[in-house]
Design a protein around this motif. Structure first.
Motif: not given
Length: 511
Positions: A245-257
């Protein structure tokens, strides 16, 4: 402020904590082996060439089992190249990572390193370019006492006693078109079945992991597992899972989930496995081996060490995917460990990929230092503290809105109860990027007498969520004392900083 109420009941447990879920992975890829765990001539190297500074960190990490030698590498690997006198071992081209493999480090060296690190060996066989005969020969070489051609060769090569390797992977990611020797599910299922039978004729005590889907997004996901197990259900003990998994396009909220996706992946594989069990009228249960997982920045961070960017020049152990992990990555890794623990009734093996340098919790430099990445900390604390039985965690929390997963709990949690020592270990993550998490924990059937320890990984003073540990700032991010925690009227109350992960240990007794 976000809020969460967590309920833990001594009578609602999931399983014994699976010792092997705190596993890791050493592949002949990049600098994981060479200048990672093995660097003759380094100031900290022992007489075998093992880096003792790295060994000390591996022991601190608490890895229980280490998968070897791959990974994509194994699908083109001849295990015989890595045994015998080092100066007589052949140099080979490794097509998986476009590198030159010197074979200076092989099976004997890894077994010796594993003993020094106090980890169990999880050995993978090549079912990409090789098959049944080579796999059974490797089991004979590794595990038979002596008196046969392969076992006597092991003895000649310096190991009088068998390696006694119990855990074996039947290939790697053979559902993937990128894999050397890629196969259809039917092709692989039959090969796995016959290879398993032949390996067990040599050593009936071994445990076998069949290849599952390389990730949940594979077009064959589900049908692959169903087909493979329709052939090999009776011959194997586990089926594998891989996910990055990784953070995409600065979408940290989705990454944290992202742990919600891991939960769904695990539960989907369980459903498929159990459907095959029911249809085939099998009596035994197949469990899961999540033997590759981590944060890996495969896109959007096109550094020179990414596999798709590497030079076409054939090189020895070049830098490959040496991701530098920040605070956010560490919190996400903590939630992945929660997911694995919460599914401990069926996920019995898990291996974070990889151990050193290559998307790893430990980094090292050739001739230089070794240090802990941010993701080191959740793994190390959970491996040390998670004992006894996994508790079923009931969470009632405020929600965080995400683009990919909708509304998710602001607080993610896992817990274990060590009845023998009278302790509960509680692991918490606050997914909110801007709010503290006010958490209350209600214990049922148990009473807490004291807080033994409480530590948190969070944004350091003067830093931000992207702060990382580097060679020049090795301790920028670490665990610190969690100040806002206490017991009131038998209820544990905790305040978590934004984007944080915490580990709390309580002394408890039965009510």
């Amino acid at each position: 402020m976000s809020t969460a109420r967590i309920t833990l009941d001594r009578d609602f447990t999931i399983a014994e904590v699976p010792h092997r879920i705190f596993g890791s992975f050493v592949e002949h890829m990049g600098r994981c082996v060479y200048t990672g765990i093995y660097e003759p001539g380094h100031p900290a190297a022992d007489e075998r060439g093992f880096r003792t500074d790295v060994l000390d960190l591996v022991k601190e990490l608490g890895a229980s089992v280490v998968r070897y030698p791959g990974g994509n590498f194994v699908s083109g690997y001849n295990w015989e190249d890595g045994v015998g006198p080092v100066d007589q071992r052949p140099r080979r081209l490794d097509g998986a990572w476009h590198t030159v493999e010197t074979n200076a480090f092989g099976l004997h060296e890894f077994v010796e390193w594993a003993k020094a690190a106090d980890v169990e060996v999880m050995e993978a066989v090549n079912l990409g370019t090789r098959g049944v005969d080579e796999a059974r020969a490797l089991v004979e070489y590794a595990n038979h006492p002596g008196g046969t051609a392969w076992s006597d060769l092991r003895r000649k090569n310096g190991a009088a006693d068998p390696f006694d390797i119990k855990l074996w992977c039947l290939g790697n990611e053979l559902d993937g078109p990128w894999q050397i020797g890629h196969k259809t599910a039917h092709e692989y299922g039959r090969l796995a079945q016959e290879t398993a039978k032949a390996m067990r004729l040599v050593d009936p005590s071994i445990e076998l992991v069949a290849v599952g889907s390389s990730n949940r997004q594979m077009p064959t996901f589900g049908t692959w597992e169903h087909t493979v197990l329709t052939h090999a259900y009776d011959e194997v003990d586990y089926i594998s899972m891989h996910a990055y998994y990784q953070e995409h396009d600065g979408d940290a909220a989705s990454f944290l989930a992202e742990a919600t996706d891991m939960d769904a992946f695990i539960e989907g594989v369980i459903a498929t496995v159990d459907a095959v069990k029911a249809a085939g009228k099998h009596s035994k249960e197949i469990n899961l081996s999540f033997d590759e997982w981590n944060v890996w920045y495969q896109s959007g961070l096109d550094t020179e060490d990414q596999p798709h960017n590497v030079s076409q020049t054939w090189r020895e152990h070049p830098r490959l995917i040496e991701d530098t992990y920040n605070v956010t990555d560490a919190v996400v890794v903590g939630t992945f460990l929660h997911s694995l623990l919460r599914h401990g009734d069926r996920v019995k093996i898990a291996n974070q990929a990889q151990l050193v340098n290559v998307i790893a919790p430990i980094r090292s430099e050739q001739g230089g230092p070794a240090w802990r990445q941010t993701i080191f900390w959740p793994f190390a604390l959970m491996a040390r503290m998670a004992k006894g039985r996994v508790l079923r965690v009931a969470v009632d929390a405020s929600k965080e809105s995400t683009k990919r997963y909708g509304d998710v709990d602001s607080v993610d949690a896992a817990a274990t109860w060590d009845e023998a020592n009278g302790r509960i270990a509680l692991f918490l993550a606050n997914r909110s990027m801007d709010s503290d998490g006010d958490v209350t924990v209600d214990l049922r059937g148990l009473s807490a007498s004291a807080i033994r320890s409480a530590e948190v990984l969070a944004i350091p003073e003067g830093g931000d969520r992207l702060t990382a540990n580097t060679e020049v700032a090795q301790d920028a991010v670490g665990m610190r004392k969690l100040e806002s925690v206490g017991i009131e009227d038998g209820v544990l109350r905790v305040t978590l900083p934004p984007i944080s992960w915490a580990a709390i240990e309580l002394d408890v007794a039965r009510n």
